[in-house]
Design an enzyme around this catalytic site. Structure first.
Site, mmCIF file in Angstrom:
data_model
loop_
_atom_site.group_PDB
_atom_site.id
_atom_site.type_symbol
_atom_site.label_atom_id
_atom_site.label_comp_id
_atom_site.label_asym_id
_atom_site.label_seq_id
_atom_site.Cartn_x
_atom_site.Cartn_y
_atom_site.Cartn_z
ATOM 1 N N ALA A 133 69.816 0.431 42.188
ATOM 2 C CA ALA A 133 70.323 -0.802 41.590
ATOM 3 C C ALA A 133 70.626 -1.878 42.623
ATOM 4 O O ALA A 133 71.342 -2.833 42.330
ATOM 5 C CB ALA A 133 71.580 -0.496 40.779
ATOM 6 N N ASN A 196 75.841 5.974 44.584
ATOM 7 C CA ASN A 196 74.740 6.418 45.442
ATOM 8 C C ASN A 196 74.170 5.272 46.258
ATOM 9 O O ASN A 196 73.777 5.451 47.412
ATOM 10 C CB ASN A 196 73.633 7.031 44.587
ATOM 11 C CG ASN A 196 73.928 8.456 44.171
ATOM 12 O OD1 ASN A 196 73.923 9.361 44.994
ATOM 13 N ND2 ASN A 196 74.192 8.663 42.899
ATOM 14 N N HIS A 226 76.825 -5.635 42.508
ATOM 15 C CA HIS A 226 76.896 -5.143 43.882
ATOM 16 C C HIS A 226 76.704 -6.288 44.871
ATOM 17 O O HIS A 226 75.794 -7.120 44.694
ATOM 18 C CB HIS A 226 75.808 -4.094 44.144
ATOM 19 C CG HIS A 226 75.870 -2.906 43.254
ATOM 20 N ND1 HIS A 226 76.958 -2.078 43.176
ATOM 21 C CD2 HIS A 226 74.943 -2.396 42.398
ATOM 22 C CE1 HIS A 226 76.716 -1.104 42.318
ATOM 23 N NE2 HIS A 226 75.499 -1.282 41.832
#
Length: 266
Positions: A133, A196, A226
């Site tokens: 992602a 992750n 993020h």
């Protein structure tokens, strides 16, 4: 040209997305020959998607990871969990199968990481870390090669995504709060499946022990946001990626597989 063979370990939503891309002929250089999941029904579901009358393929839902390895696929797609990757990675690499993984959190374990590198080198196999992602792994790696640098990884999440973790409390449904601050090793220990990408970013740059990670819970937030930041004396790079769903992670596997066989690699 002979097609490369594929197996999928972990048959949830992301694996289904990869299977759909395969059926849509986005991976024409591959043949999907096996699936495996703790849920036999999920492994069967994906195999059934492939075993259509007009596909010309035979995909076998396997009862164990040993059955997958016995088929000696060229590549194993892993979308299960860091623990699952730890359980089969070394055997797969020794068996001649390279791995495309989303569970890079397993590599926060330095001993396992080094063992994977050693085993892959000895057996002429590889582990391909899909970007999941996030993005910018090439920038992170490039900046880190230039010399001393520092990096941070900030994530914004819904409180509902934290329910199974020790940091969750009902008050998060009503107040914005930073629920974690530490390095990537500590983050993956506390959130085994949801950060992750922070380990992937750290491996590409300053290492899990030096990547500063923070997680903020925001009421009614949808998806993941993020922000990765890396600095040295010459470069300041910021990578922002918002995703409403986890689909980008599945598509990153498709992109990785296409890069593996492409004459031009992005």
């Amino acid at each position: 040209m002979e097609k490369k063979t594929l197996a999928i370990v972990g048959c949830g939503k992301l694996a289904t997305l990869v299977a759909d891309a395969y059926r849509d002929n986005l991976l024409p250089e591959y043949e999907l020959i096996a699936t495996y999941s703790r849920s036999k029904e999920k492994a069967q579901h994906i195999a059934d998607k492939i075993n259509t009358v007009d596909s010309g393929s035979t995909c076998i839902p396997c009862a164990s990871i040993q059955d997958v390895l016995a088929m000696k696929p060229d590549y194993i797609i892993e979308t299960a969990s860091p623990n699952a990757l730890k359980e089969f990675a070394l055997d797969a690499l020794k068996n001649g199968s390279s791995i495309v993984t989303l569970s890079m959190g397993a590599f926060a374990d330095q001993a396992f990481y080094e063992n994977v590198i050693k085993t892959a080198r000895e057996n002429n196999t590889k582990v391909h870390i899909a970007s999941g992602a996030i993005g910018g792994l090439d920038v992170l790696r490039t900046v880190s090669l230039m010399g001393k640098c520092e990096a941070t990884f900030q994530t914004e999440k819904s409180p509902n995504s934290l329910r199974k973790s020790s940091v969750y409390q009902e008050s998060l449904q009503h107040e914005k709060k930073k629920v974690f601050e530490g390095n990537a090793i500590e983050a993956i220990a506390l959130f085994p499946t949801s950060v992750n990408v922070s380990v992937a970013a750290s491996i590409a740059s300053v290492g899990p022990e030096n990547m500063l990670v923070s997680i903020t819970s925001i009421p009614d937030f949808v998806g993941d946001n993020h922000r990765i930041e890396i600095k040295n004396e010459q470069v300041h790079a910021v990578v922002d990626v918002y995703s409403a769903t986890a689909q980008i992670a599945g598509w990153s596997i498709v992109n990785t597989l296409r890069n593996i066989v492409s004459p031009i690699v992005f």
